[in-house]
Write a protein that holds these residues in place. Structure first.
Motif, mmCIF file in Angstrom:
data_model
loop_
_atom_site.group_PDB
_atom_site.id
_atom_site.type_symbol
_atom_site.label_atom_id
_atom_site.label_comp_id
_atom_site.label_asym_id
_atom_site.label_seq_id
_atom_site.Cartn_x
_atom_site.Cartn_y
_atom_site.Cartn_z
ATOM 1 N N ASP A 50 0.929 -0.982 0.548
ATOM 2 C CA ASP A 50 0.170 0.297 0.193
ATOM 3 C C ASP A 50 0.781 1.221 -0.210
ATOM 4 O O ASP A 50 0.187 2.059 -0.408
ATOM 5 C CB ASP A 50 -1.331 0.003 1.277
ATOM 6 N N VAL A 51 1.885 1.323 0.658
ATOM 7 C CA VAL A 51 3.065 2.230 0.960
ATOM 8 C C VAL A 51 3.646 2.650 -0.335
ATOM 9 O O VAL A 51 3.549 3.899 -0.837
ATOM 10 C CB VAL A 51 4.412 2.212 2.071
ATOM 11 N N ARG A 52 3.547 2.136 -1.212
ATOM 12 C CA ARG A 52 4.619 1.814 -2.651
ATOM 13 C C ARG A 52 3.268 2.345 -3.375
ATOM 14 O O ARG A 52 3.447 3.138 -4.229
ATOM 15 C CB ARG A 52 4.980 0.736 -3.248
ATOM 16 N N ASP A 53 2.293 1.948 -3.073
ATOM 17 C CA ASP A 53 0.894 2.346 -4.042
ATOM 18 C C ASP A 53 1.121 3.872 -3.837
ATOM 19 O O ASP A 53 0.708 4.595 -5.031
ATOM 20 C CB ASP A 53 -0.719 1.448 -3.607
ATOM 21 N N ALA A 54 1.374 4.205 -2.282
ATOM 22 C CA ALA A 54 0.816 6.067 -2.407
ATOM 23 C C ALA A 54 1.741 6.054 -2.932
ATOM 24 O O ALA A 54 1.599 7.546 -3.318
ATOM 25 C CB ALA A 54 0.835 5.573 -0.712
ATOM 26 N N ARG A 55 3.174 6.252 -2.604
ATOM 27 C CA ARG A 55 4.128 6.501 -3.536
ATOM 28 C C ARG A 55 3.944 6.852 -4.992
ATOM 29 O O ARG A 55 3.820 8.301 -5.643
ATOM 30 C CB ARG A 55 5.933 5.711 -3.068
ATOM 31 N N VAL A 56 3.643 6.147 -5.641
ATOM 32 C CA VAL A 56 3.412 6.324 -7.396
ATOM 33 C C VAL A 56 2.364 6.986 -7.117
ATOM 34 O O VAL A 56 2.217 8.311 -7.769
ATOM 35 C CB VAL A 56 3.228 4.821 -7.647
ATOM 36 N N THR A 57 1.441 6.345 -6.543
ATOM 37 C CA THR A 57 -0.194 7.491 -7.100
ATOM 38 C C THR A 57 0.327 9.039 -6.369
ATOM 39 O O THR A 57 -0.004 9.927 -7.086
ATOM 40 C CB THR A 57 -1.017 7.409 -5.670
ATOM 41 N N TYR A 58 1.189 9.782 -5.429
ATOM 42 C CA TYR A 58 1.538 10.701 -4.349
ATOM 43 C C TYR A 58 2.841 11.437 -6.369
ATOM 44 O O TYR A 58 1.997 12.972 -6.710
ATOM 45 C CB TYR A 58 2.740 10.528 -3.647
ATOM 46 N N GLN A 59 3.133 10.625 -6.754
ATOM 47 C CA GLN A 59 4.377 11.020 -7.397
ATOM 48 C C GLN A 59 4.050 11.510 -8.856
ATOM 49 O O GLN A 59 3.761 12.566 -9.509
ATOM 50 C CB GLN A 59 5.749 10.423 -8.228
ATOM 51 N N LEU A 60 2.773 10.982 -9.320
ATOM 52 C CA LEU A 60 1.926 10.851 -10.661
ATOM 53 C C LEU A 60 0.952 12.005 -10.478
ATOM 54 O O LEU A 60 0.516 12.910 -11.069
ATOM 55 C CB LEU A 60 1.319 9.249 -11.118
ATOM 56 N N ARG A 61 0.456 11.803 -9.380
ATOM 57 C CA ARG A 61 -0.540 13.346 -8.774
ATOM 58 C C ARG A 61 0.502 14.678 -8.902
ATOM 59 O O ARG A 61 -0.700 15.522 -10.078
ATOM 60 C CB ARG A 61 -1.370 12.638 -8.120
ATOM 61 N N ARG A 62 1.163 14.367 -8.770
ATOM 62 C CA ARG A 62 1.997 15.396 -9.002
ATOM 63 C C ARG A 62 2.546 15.618 -10.267
ATOM 64 O O ARG A 62 2.594 16.974 -10.621
ATOM 65 C CB ARG A 62 3.311 15.912 -8.205
ATOM 66 N N ALA A 63 2.630 15.151 -10.923
ATOM 67 C CA ALA A 63 3.315 15.519 -12.695
ATOM 68 C C ALA A 63 1.748 15.582 -13.130
ATOM 69 O O ALA A 63 1.850 15.873 -14.769
ATOM 70 C CB ALA A 63 3.476 14.120 -12.883
ATOM 71 N N GLY A 64 0.723 15.321 -12.538
ATOM 72 C CA GLY A 64 -0.707 15.786 -13.518
ATOM 73 C C GLY A 64 -1.469 14.657 -14.085
ATOM 74 O O GLY A 64 -2.556 14.479 -14.431
ATOM 75 N N TYR A 65 -0.922 14.218 -13.335
ATOM 76 C CA TYR A 65 -1.811 12.424 -14.209
ATOM 77 C C TYR A 65 -2.639 12.451 -12.759
ATOM 78 O O TYR A 65 -2.474 12.032 -12.228
ATOM 79 C CB TYR A 65 -1.135 11.128 -14.261
ATOM 80 N N GLY A 66 -3.999 11.742 -14.074
ATOM 81 C CA GLY A 66 -5.338 12.272 -13.520
ATOM 82 C C GLY A 66 -5.544 10.437 -12.686
ATOM 83 O O GLY A 66 -5.543 9.530 -12.949
ATOM 84 N N ILE A 67 -7.187 10.229 -11.878
ATOM 85 C CA ILE A 67 -7.992 9.220 -11.479
ATOM 86 C C ILE A 67 -8.014 7.891 -12.552
ATOM 87 O O ILE A 67 -7.306 7.216 -12.299
ATOM 88 C CB ILE A 67 -8.983 9.097 -11.205
ATOM 89 N N PRO A 68 -8.444 8.122 -13.813
ATOM 90 C CA PRO A 68 -8.366 6.995 -14.842
ATOM 91 C C PRO A 68 -7.693 6.691 -15.030
ATOM 92 O O PRO A 68 -7.370 5.318 -15.232
ATOM 93 C CB PRO A 68 -8.955 8.059 -16.180
ATOM 94 N N ALA A 69 -6.238 7.445 -15.059
ATOM 95 C CA ALA A 69 -4.999 6.379 -15.721
ATOM 96 C C ALA A 69 -4.446 5.705 -14.185
ATOM 97 O O ALA A 69 -3.866 4.823 -14.094
ATOM 98 C CB ALA A 69 -3.473 7.458 -16.069
#
Length: 239
Positions: free
Chosen positions: A169-188
Motif C-alpha cells: 500500500d505504501v508503494r502504491d501511495a508513493r506512485v500515486t503521489y508522484q503521478l498526481r504531482r505530475a498531473g496524471y488523473g484518476i482514470p490513468a
C-alpha cells in the motif's frame, strides 16, 4: 448482401449468412434484436434481408461494446428514430476514445515513474495513515480520498477508521503521489495500479498495456463494421 429484402429466407440461411447458429437466431428474435419473423401456414419461420443485417450488426456491436449494450442499440435501430440509435453509437465511440486516451496517459505514467521500485517493499514499511501522510507531505484527507477512489485501499485495524498501510500500500501511495504531482488523473491511475500489483517489474507492464491497446483497436474496428450494417438496416427499415 446475398439476398433482397423481399426474398424469403429460412432460419438456417439467416444463420449461415450472419455467422450464428440456428438456435442463436431464434434467441435473437426472442430478445427482439431481430424483427419478428413471419410464419408460413405450416408454422415455419421466414426471414428477410433485414434480419440478416440486424444479426450482423448485433454481432459486430457485441464485439465492440458487449452484448447488453449491443441489444440496446439494435433494438433502437428497429423501434426508435435514427437519432436515438445514432446517439447510442456516438456514446459507444466516445467511450472507446476515453479508454484510449486514459491508456495513453497510463503508458506515459509508466515511463514517468519507472525508477520507483516495485518489489522493494519491507515489513518495516507498514504505516498508519498519519505516518504515511507525514512521509509524503500530504494531508490524511488526501489518503482517504485515494481510498474512496479505489487507488490506495488499505486494510482496517480494530478501530473502524484505523487504516493500516501494508508495504505494498505504501508503494502504491508513493506512485500515486508522484503521478498526481505530475498531473496524471484518476482514470490513468486506476488503469496503472492494478497492472503494477499484477507484476513485479515495470518492464512487464508495457506489454500488458499494449494488449489493452490492441483490444481497444479491435473493438473500434468492430464498431466501424457495425456502423456499416446499421446504415443498411436503417435503409431497409424505411422500405
Amino acid at each position: 448482401m446475398e439476398s433482397r429484402n423481399s426474398e424469403s429466407l429460412r432460419t438456417a440461411e439467416v444463420a449461415r449468412l450472419s455467422g450464428y447458429s440456428v438456435q442463436q437466431i431464434r434467441n435473437l428474435e426472442r430478445d427482439e434484436v431481430l424483427p419478428a419473423a413471419t410464419r408460413t401456414p405450416a408454422g415455419y419461420r421466414t426471414y428477410r434481408r433485414i434480419h440478416v443485417v440486424s444479426a450482423r450488426a448485433y454481432r459486430a456491436l457485441a464485439a465492440g461494446v458487449g452484448p447488453i449494450e449491443a441489444k440496446v442499440i439494435v433494438r433502437a435501430a428497429h423501434r426508435d428514430s435514427p437519432a436515438v440509435m445514432l446517439a447510442l453509437l456516438d456514446a459507444a465511440h466516445a467511450g472507446l476514445d476515453a479508454e484510449r486516451r486514459d491508456l495513453e496517459a497510463t503508458r506515459a505514467a509508466v515511463h514517468a515513474i519507472g525508477d520507483e521500485p516495485i518489489a522493494d517493499v519491507r515489513v518495516s514499511d507498514s504505516m498508519t495513515i498519519s505516518e504515511l501522510a507525514e512521509a509524503l507531505g500530504i494531508r490524511p484527507s488526501t489518503l482517504r480520498h485515494w481510498d474512496a477512489m479505489g487507488l490506495v485501499t488499505p486494510g482496517r485495524g480494530k478501530a473502524r477508521d484505523a487504516r493500516t498501510y501494508t508495504p505494498a500500500d505504501v508503494r502504491d501511495a508513493r506512485v500515486t503521489y508522484q503521478l498526481r504531482r505530475a498531473g496524471y488523473g484518476i482514470p490513468a491511475l486506476r488503469l496503472l495500479l492494478p497492472e503494477l500489483r499484477a507484476t513485479q517489474r515495470w518492464a512487464d507492464i508495457l506489454p500488458r498495456l499494449a494488449a489493452r491497446d490492441a483490444a481497444i483497436e479491435a473493438r473500434s474496428r468492430a464498431l466501424l463494421t457495425a456502423a456499416a450494417e446499421l446504415h443498411t438496416l436503417l435503409a431497409l427499415r424505411s422500405q
